[in-house]
Design an enzyme around this catalytic site. Sequence first.
Site, PDB file in Angstrom:
ATOM      1  N   LYS A   1       2.748  23.659  35.311  1.00  0.00           N
ATOM      2  CA  LYS A   1       2.400  23.405  33.855  1.00  0.00           C
ATOM      3  C   LYS A   1       1.072  24.275  33.390  1.00  0.00           C
ATOM      4  O   LYS A   1       1.412  24.964  32.616  1.00  0.00           O
ATOM      5  CB  LYS A   1       2.287  22.054  33.607  1.00  0.00           C
ATOM      6  CG  LYS A   1       3.737  21.240  33.415  1.00  0.00           C
ATOM      7  CD  LYS A   1       3.738  19.800  33.167  1.00  0.00           C
ATOM      8  CE  LYS A   1       5.058  19.089  32.851  1.00  0.00           C
ATOM      9  NZ  LYS A   1       4.966  17.710  32.492  1.00  0.00           N
TER      10      LYS A   1
ATOM     11  N   LYS B   1      14.654  24.372  37.130  1.00  0.00           N
ATOM     12  CA  LYS B   1      15.387  23.245  36.693  1.00  0.00           C
ATOM     13  C   LYS B   1      15.450  23.067  35.276  1.00  0.00           C
ATOM     14  O   LYS B   1      14.707  23.893  34.428  1.00  0.00           O
ATOM     15  CB  LYS B   1      14.399  22.184  37.347  1.00  0.00           C
ATOM     16  CG  LYS B   1      13.158  21.956  36.542  1.00  0.00           C
ATOM     17  CD  LYS B   1      12.579  20.612  36.825  1.00  0.00           C
ATOM     18  CE  LYS B   1      11.264  20.622  36.246  1.00  0.00           C
ATOM     19  NZ  LYS B   1      10.245  19.278  36.020  1.00  0.00           N
TER      20      LYS B   1
ATOM     21  N   LYS C   1      12.691  20.184  29.434  1.00  0.00           N
ATOM     22  CA  LYS C   1      12.339  20.029  27.830  1.00  0.00           C
ATOM     23  C   LYS C   1      11.729  21.338  27.587  1.00  0.00           C
ATOM     24  O   LYS C   1      11.756  21.693  26.177  1.00  0.00           O
ATOM     25  CB  LYS C   1      11.571  18.781  27.759  1.00  0.00           C
ATOM     26  CG  LYS C   1      12.387  17.450  27.963  1.00  0.00           C
ATOM     27  CD  LYS C   1      11.463  16.207  27.600  1.00  0.00           C
ATOM     28  CE  LYS C   1      12.318  14.971  28.043  1.00  0.00           C
ATOM     29  NZ  LYS C   1      11.515  13.963  28.292  1.00  0.00           N
TER      30      LYS C   1
HETATM   31  P1  TYM Z   1      10.072  13.391  32.164  1.00  0.00           P
HETATM   32  O1  TYM Z   1       9.974  12.806  30.887  1.00  0.00           O
HETATM   33  O2  TYM Z   1       9.807  14.861  32.242  1.00  0.00           O
HETATM   34  O3  TYM Z   1      11.575  13.064  32.590  1.00  0.00           O
HETATM   35  C1  TYM Z   1      12.302  11.869  32.774  1.00  0.00           C
HETATM   36  C2  TYM Z   1      13.285  11.711  33.812  1.00  0.00           C
HETATM   37  O4  TYM Z   1      14.149  12.741  33.807  1.00  0.00           O
HETATM   38  C3  TYM Z   1      14.411  13.420  35.123  1.00  0.00           C
HETATM   39  N1  TYM Z   1      14.485  14.957  34.830  1.00  0.00           N
HETATM   40  C4  TYM Z   1      15.391  15.648  35.741  1.00  0.00           C
HETATM   41  N2  TYM Z   1      16.422  14.972  36.674  1.00  0.00           N
HETATM   42  C5  TYM Z   1      17.439  15.846  37.097  1.00  0.00           C
HETATM   43  N3  TYM Z   1      17.296  17.351  36.553  1.00  0.00           N
HETATM   44  C6  TYM Z   1      16.606  17.633  35.644  1.00  0.00           C
HETATM   45  N4  TYM Z   1      16.449  18.772  35.480  1.00  0.00           N
HETATM   46  C7  TYM Z   1      15.669  16.852  35.329  1.00  0.00           C
HETATM   47  N5  TYM Z   1      14.407  16.905  34.480  1.00  0.00           N
HETATM   48  C8  TYM Z   1      13.757  15.870  34.202  1.00  0.00           C
HETATM   49  C9  TYM Z   1      12.799  13.359  35.586  1.00  0.00           C
HETATM   50  O5  TYM Z   1      12.755  13.228  37.096  1.00  0.00           O
HETATM   51  C10 TYM Z   1      12.377  11.837  35.281  1.00  0.00           C
HETATM   52  O6  TYM Z   1      13.073  10.636  35.990  1.00  0.00           O
HETATM   53  N6  TYM Z   1       6.270  11.858  34.931  1.00  0.00           N
HETATM   54  C11 TYM Z   1       7.609  11.313  34.228  1.00  0.00           C
HETATM   55  C12 TYM Z   1       7.437  10.358  33.351  1.00  0.00           C
HETATM   56  C13 TYM Z   1       6.717   8.910  33.632  1.00  0.00           C
HETATM   57  C14 TYM Z   1       7.197   8.343  34.769  1.00  0.00           C
HETATM   58  C15 TYM Z   1       6.369   7.012  34.946  1.00  0.00           C
HETATM   59  C16 TYM Z   1       8.432   8.178  35.481  1.00  0.00           C
HETATM   60  C17 TYM Z   1       5.405   8.794  33.336  1.00  0.00           C
HETATM   61  N7  TYM Z   1       5.481   7.461  34.284  1.00  0.00           N
HETATM   62  C18 TYM Z   1       6.507   6.075  35.820  1.00  0.00           C
HETATM   63  C19 TYM Z   1       8.515   7.160  36.441  1.00  0.00           C
HETATM   64  C20 TYM Z   1       7.441   6.260  36.586  1.00  0.00           C
HETATM   65  C21 TYM Z   1       7.954  12.632  33.289  1.00  0.00           C
HETATM   66  O7  TYM Z   1       7.513  13.588  32.819  1.00  0.00           O
HETATM   67  O8  TYM Z   1       9.614  12.481  33.335  1.00  0.00           O
END
Ligand code: TYM
Length: 342
Positions: A115, A208, A211
């Site tokens: 990032k 990957k 968003k």
């Molecule tokens: P975030 O918002 O980027 O994504 C949410 C969830 O989607 C999964 N994900 C994917 N899985 C498969 N293929 C992909 N291309 C893909 N892109 C995203 C992510 O692995 C995630 O599970 N840091 C985290 C949010 C967070 C969190 C937490 C998660 C904050 N606190 C505590 C677990 C526990 C995030 O930015 O996810």
Amino acid sequence: MSAQRPRVFSGIQPSGSTHLGNYLGALRNWAVLQHEMDSVYCIVDLHALTLPKEPGEVRTGTINMARMLLAIGLDPEVSTIFVQSHVHQHAELGWLMQCLTGFGELRRMTQFKDKSDRLGGLSDGPSNNNASISAGLFTYPALQAADILLYDTDVVPVGDDQRQHVELTRDVALRMNSRFGEGTVVVPEHRIPPAGARVMNLQKPEDKMSKSVGSEAGTIEVLDEPKQIEKKIKRAVTDNDGEVRFDVQNKPGVSNLLSILGAATDADPATLADQYTQYGPLKADTAAAVIAMLQPVQDRYNALSESDVIDALAVGAAKAEEVAEVVMQRIIAAVGLLSPAQ
Ligand code: TYM
């Protein structure tokens, strides 16, 4: 929330729209796990602020994400669904976690590297004050650790890209228990699905699906119209050798399609490959499977309104805070801060 069943916690950022990777890597597993474990799911709006946002953008995103969480099948009577900033203990424990996590540990996080590179990269030169890369982007995993530890979480269902953050949470949790006493925090484990854990961009299958990065054509949104989904999958980048084989290293595009089809139909991607001799039918079947999988989610999303979710989030925040406050006080006592006089 009952204390007997194992507890699951996970979070999703309310930025941009929800894509197929979010759905297959995380959300659809959340819906299944809510019936097996005591489930707490959080819209992590504070995390979304680590990248620049227009005023109001996060608010709208949060409401849309709450609609999405109900649409994917989360039941607010079964799961605790809430917004991170509504439960102040996240920010409080977030600070403690920043003080308990090493600079070197944070510096190794690949998400931070990716990032910050996208924001122009870090530089030590005098003319660059790195103003566009927030300190919050760097300390983000400490807040994520706080999210998880606040609920005495046993299991964290996430996609593969969050593996490193959950591992860091485990490392810090183990250290806290050895420094402040066993039982100070519960040491969590990640739960990464066997299929769909890493959905790749359809136009750049070595990256990957995300968003924030990549072309629209490479990203399938959960709310895309069937025609858009068909078009995007039809145009997905493959390769020139014409052989349908599951080989992530050498055939990332075809393997991504097989993974998506496998995740959508509950089948093994390598076995699926044997059923195809050409890319055209593989793409057609993948599109049909994705459309059929997302249709019920889209129907539910369209039937929900803003007011439907506002009440559910208020109930969720109250339920979450009950647990979070107990854990927060336990950690404060273990760390050894003076309690205010009663
Ligand atoms: P975030 O918002 O980027 O994504 C949410 C969830 O989607 C999964 N994900 C994917 N899985 C498969 N293929 C992909 N291309 C893909 N892109 C995203 C992510 O692995 C995630 O599970 N840091 C985290 C949010 C967070 C969190 C937490 C998660 C904050 N606190 C505590 C677990 C526990 C995030 O930015 O996810």
